[in-house]
Design an enzyme around this catalytic site. Structure first.
Site, PDB file in Angstrom:
ATOM      1  N   LYS A   1      31.431  47.352  26.492  1.00  0.00           N
ATOM      2  CA  LYS A   1      31.583  48.363  27.545  1.00  0.00           C
ATOM      3  C   LYS A   1      31.893  49.723  26.922  1.00  0.00           C
ATOM      4  CE  LYS A   1      32.980  44.902  30.907  1.00  0.00           C
ATOM      5  NZ  LYS A   1      34.026  44.160  31.588  1.00  0.00           N
TER       6      LYS A   1
ATOM      7  N   GLN B   1      40.209  44.006  33.085  1.00  0.00           N
ATOM      8  CA  GLN B   1      39.392  42.922  32.544  1.00  0.00           C
ATOM      9  C   GLN B   1      40.002  41.561  32.875  1.00  0.00           C
ATOM     10  OE1 GLN B   1      36.419  43.350  31.038  1.00  0.00           O
ATOM     11  NE2 GLN B   1      36.120  41.187  30.622  1.00  0.00           N
TER      12      GLN B   1
ATOM     13  N   ASP C   1      34.566  47.917  39.374  1.00  0.00           N
ATOM     14  CA  ASP C   1      34.266  46.488  39.328  1.00  0.00           C
ATOM     15  C   ASP C   1      33.841  45.972  40.709  1.00  0.00           C
ATOM     16  OD1 ASP C   1      34.302  44.759  37.192  1.00  0.00           O
ATOM     17  OD2 ASP C   1      36.488  44.612  37.104  1.00  0.00           O
TER      18      ASP C   1
HETATM   19  N1  GUN Z   1      35.486  39.207  33.007  1.00  0.00           N
HETATM   20  C1  GUN Z   1      34.222  38.724  32.890  1.00  0.00           C
HETATM   21  N2  GUN Z   1      33.358  39.507  33.567  1.00  0.00           N
HETATM   22  C2  GUN Z   1      34.083  40.497  34.118  1.00  0.00           C
HETATM   23  C3  GUN Z   1      33.752  41.626  34.921  1.00  0.00           C
HETATM   24  O1  GUN Z   1      32.597  41.873  35.307  1.00  0.00           O
HETATM   25  N3  GUN Z   1      34.799  42.417  35.273  1.00  0.00           N
HETATM   26  C4  GUN Z   1      36.070  42.155  34.896  1.00  0.00           C
HETATM   27  N4  GUN Z   1      37.004  42.974  35.307  1.00  0.00           N
HETATM   28  N5  GUN Z   1      36.410  41.128  34.166  1.00  0.00           N
HETATM   29  C5  GUN Z   1      35.421  40.300  33.778  1.00  0.00           C
END
Ligand code: GUN
Length: 302
Positions: free
Chosen positions: A56, A100, A123
């Protein structure tokens, strides 16, 4: 065998999406001197999270988004993490906030997702954004993986209107929001949402024009569950042991690709299908959040 089976190339489509976004972000800076900003909160050192968050951060830099990662020890208290989120909510220099997952067991994930201001919830996991999605409101921020699936379908010119889409899996991250997106007036599909409590799954999935599988079980979808000519979207990322790999494992999806692919009109591979789109959509959501927070119409940057 369907003679025209096409692989949906998520790497390529994500590259295109990110290139277009980079241009728009460039115009935003040229015109308004604004750089969108994203803060990712990571708690602990879950290896998958470390690798996702790195990706990211790297992608943000590539498209011109200011990405910041804040790492906290696994024993951070719920209150401390909540304070961080509240402070970022109030910081006008932050357009997007992502907590996350997974969080350590002593912290309830949903209560943290719900603390993020909806306008910064890139998100799309907060109750407000899911509610807005359910109401088909333009202010909704859609979760990244489902938004990525819609983008894959759109850019592959796969019609959804009037089609029967069967979604397998009812998670907050994929199953529920992709069902809502496919159900929206814009996509206009007829949606059946199946889950572990569904008794006649194969009978239902065999009726689908489009199948989205997000169950987290390697090779779950078998050929007898798929109508010839169907479109299959595989959201699974499962590690299975593989002694021929240096890492000792390889990634497979929720679809038994070798036996299902020959039946499909289109299918996403794993890796290289849905995965790369998730991060691209996170960048797009951050850009959109930034535009909205600054009262800028995205179309004016085309
Ligand atoms: N953990 C795995 N995929 C994601 C996601 O798309 N967003 C978040 N916040 N955590 C994750």
């Amino acid at each position: 065998m369907v003679a025209t089976m096409q692989l949906i190339d998520g790497n390529e489509i994500s590259k295109q999406t990110l290139a277009e976004l980079r241009e728009k972000i460039g115009r935003l800076f040229a015109r308004e001197k604004i750089v969108p900003s994203l803060v990712v909160l990571r708690v602990g050192d879950d290896p998958a999270s470390v690798s996702y968050v790195k990706k990211k951060e790297k992608t943000a830099a590539e498209v011109g988004i200011k990405g910041t990662v804040k790492v906290f020890p696994p024993d951070i208290s719920r209150e401390e993490l909540a304070r961080e989120i509240v402070a970022l909510n109030a910081d006008a220099g932050v357009n997007g906030i992502l907590v996350q997952a997974p969080l350590p067991p002593h912290i309830d994930e949903k209560s943290m997702f719900n603390l993020v201001r909806p306008e910064k919830d890139v998100d799309g996991f907060s109750e407000t954004n899911l509610g807005r999605l359910a109401q088909d409101l333009p202010s909704a921020i859609a979760a990244c993986t489902p938004a990525g699936i819609i983008e894959l379908l759109r850019r592959s010119r796969i019609e959804t209107a009037g089609k029967h889409a069967v979604v397998i899996g009812r998670s907050l991250i994929v199953g529920k929001p992709i069902s809502l997106l496919l159900l929206s007036k814009k996509s206009n599909a007829t949606v059946t949402l199946c889950h572990t409590g569904t008794t006649n799954l194969a009978e239902i999935s065999r009726q689908a024009d489009i199948i989205v599988v997000a169950v987290g079980h390697a090779k779950f979808l078998k050929k007898e569950m798929v109508k010839p000519g169907a479109v299959v979207i595989d959201v699974g990322i499962n590690r299975i042991p593989d002694a021929t790999k240096k890492s000792g494992f390889r990634l497979v999806g929720d679809v038994d690709f070798d036996e299902v692919a020959p039946r499909c009109s289109h299918i996403t591979p794993v890796p290289g299908g849905v995965g790369p789109m998730t991060v691209a959509m996170l960048m797009r959501n951050t850009f959109l959040a930034c535009c909205r927070q600054n009262g800028i119409a995205e179309e004016s940057l085309l």
